[in-house]
Structures are given as structure tokens and as C-alpha cells.
Scaffold this active site. Structure first.
Site, PDB file in Angstrom:
ATOM      1  N   LEU A 238      -9.151   9.318  -2.333  1.00 46.43           N
ATOM      2  CA  LEU A 238     -10.167  10.055  -3.080  1.00 46.43           C
ATOM      3  C   LEU A 238     -10.070   9.734  -4.574  1.00 46.43           C
ATOM      4  CD1 LEU A 238     -12.424  12.165  -3.327  1.00 46.43           C
ATOM      5  CD2 LEU A 238     -10.620  13.897  -3.563  1.00 46.43           C
ATOM      6  N   HIS A 239      -8.857   9.711  -5.102  1.00 39.19           N
ATOM      7  CA  HIS A 239      -8.667   9.409  -6.526  1.00 39.19           C
ATOM      8  C   HIS A 239      -9.255   8.033  -6.866  1.00 39.19           C
ATOM      9  CE1 HIS A 239      -6.981   8.861 -10.460  1.00 39.19           C
ATOM     10  NE2 HIS A 239      -6.081   8.000 -10.039  1.00 39.19           N
ATOM     11  N   ARG A 240      -8.958   7.029  -6.048  1.00 39.15           N
ATOM     12  CA  ARG A 240      -9.516   5.681  -6.296  1.00 39.15           C
ATOM     13  C   ARG A 240     -11.041   5.714  -6.222  1.00 39.15           C
ATOM     14  NH1 ARG A 240      -4.822   4.161  -3.541  1.00 39.15           N
ATOM     15  NH2 ARG A 240      -5.860   3.950  -1.533  1.00 39.15           N
TER      16      ARG A 240
END
Length: 190
Positions: free
Chosen positions: A33-35
């Protein structure tokens, strides 16, 4: 119009897996999700953990934003490799009467050496004086739930502590970090 309206959400539920504990799967999901949020553009999507409890984030991750933003994110195929571990649900409108909550990162003062270097720089004192002011026992660990995250820039692992502030009636506008967290912007809570 103040801020973005958080009118939709999408929930991702971890499925039980005999090989991987839930915390490991949540760490992997959060890394993806962060990427995706970094490449999608920061600020428009917030997150929450509906099952958050004492020291645990639970097994559901909820994404909050405008329906179009969530659709764009989901079209980017960021869940590749995780789909077998998830029950992904459709994008839904936020229920009427939802409360609001800020979900933010809290940083622990966990590295006495780094704190001493900072003290030396700021106050111009010697190393011995800094060691006396900040002993090794000064490392602080937080009683908050956390994720184990690998920094994209340094490749170092660190704990990302997450705090859900108390629910309230009013929403507060603002933007979110590439972790989907904010010190000012609230997400709908229901």
C-alpha cells in the site's frame, strides 16, 4: 469547499493462513500500500484499522477517500501477490452518521545514540555530558500497535507506531502521508 470529502471506503480483510501469521501478512500488505500511495500521489487516501485493539491492529485495513481516487488506486494492481491472502471488498459509500477519527503515526524516541548526537549538535556539549543526559536506558518503546516497515530510501527496517485518536463528531480536512496517516486529517469511523 474545505479539504477532500471522504465519501467512500474499501476494506481489505486478511484471510487465515497456516504458513503466515496475520501480523506478517499485514506488514506485507502495508508495504504494498505504501508503494502504491507513493506512486499514486500522496494526500488523498487515508487508512484505518477497524479492529484496532490493545497492541494489535487487527486483520482489516480500511482505505478512505473519494470513490474515484479509490478506483484509480485499485486499478493500479498494487495488490499483486497478496490476492490469495485477502478478501477484498467493493468500494462502498461511507454510512450516514459516521464519526470521525484521526489516525496518525507516533514516533518513539528509540535510539539513544541518535538523541545524543542531536543534543551535542543543538547544545554544543561534549559526548560525556550527552551520555549523562541521555543514558542507554532512555530508549522508549510505545504501547501502541505497530507495523514493521522497510524504508524505501535506506532499506532499513523500523517500527511504524499507529495511534487512533478518540472518535469525534466533526471531520477535519487535510492531507495524508504516503502511509495514509495524518496528524490533522480525519477519516470516517464506523
Amino acid at each position: 469547499r474545505k479539504g477532500l470529502s471522504m465519501d467512500a471506503y474499501l476494506e481489505l480483510q486478511l484471510l487465515p493462513d497456516p504458513e503466515f501469521p496475520p501480523a506478517m501478512l499485514m506488514n506485507a500488505l502495508f508495504a504494498k500500500l505504501h508503494r502504491a500511495l507513493v506512486s499514486h500521489g500522496e494526500g488523498r487516501i487515508g487508512i484505518s484499522f477497524p479492529d484496532v485493539g490493545t497492541g494489535q491492529l487487527g486483520q482489516r485495513l480500511r482505505l478512505h477517500g473519494q470513490a474515484g481516487e479509490l478506483e484509480k488506486l485499485m486499478a493500479s494492481n498494487w495488490l499483486q501477490g497478496m490476492r490469495d491472502h485477502l478478501a477484498a471488498f467493493a468500494i462502498h459509500p461511507v454510512p450516514d452518521g459516521a464519526k470521525h477519527r484521526i489516525v496518525r503515526r507516533v514516533q518513539a524516541q528509540s535510539n539513544p545514540e541518535r538523541l545524543r548526537r542531536r543534543l551535542i549538535r543543538r547544545k554544543g556539549i561534549g559526548e560525556d555530558e550527552a551520555r549523562e543526559a541521555i543514558p542507554d536506558s532512555a530508549a522508549q518503546t510505545l504501547a501502541l500497535p505497530s507495523l514493521l516497515v522497510t524504508s524505501q530510501s535506506t532499506q532499513q527496517q523500523f517500527r511504524l507506531f499507529i495511534e487512533h485518536l478518540p472518535p469525534r463528531a466533526e471531520s477535519s480536512p487535510g492531507s495524508f502521508t504516503s502511509y495514509g496517516l495524518s496528524n490533522v486529517a480525519s477519516i470516517p469511523w464506523f
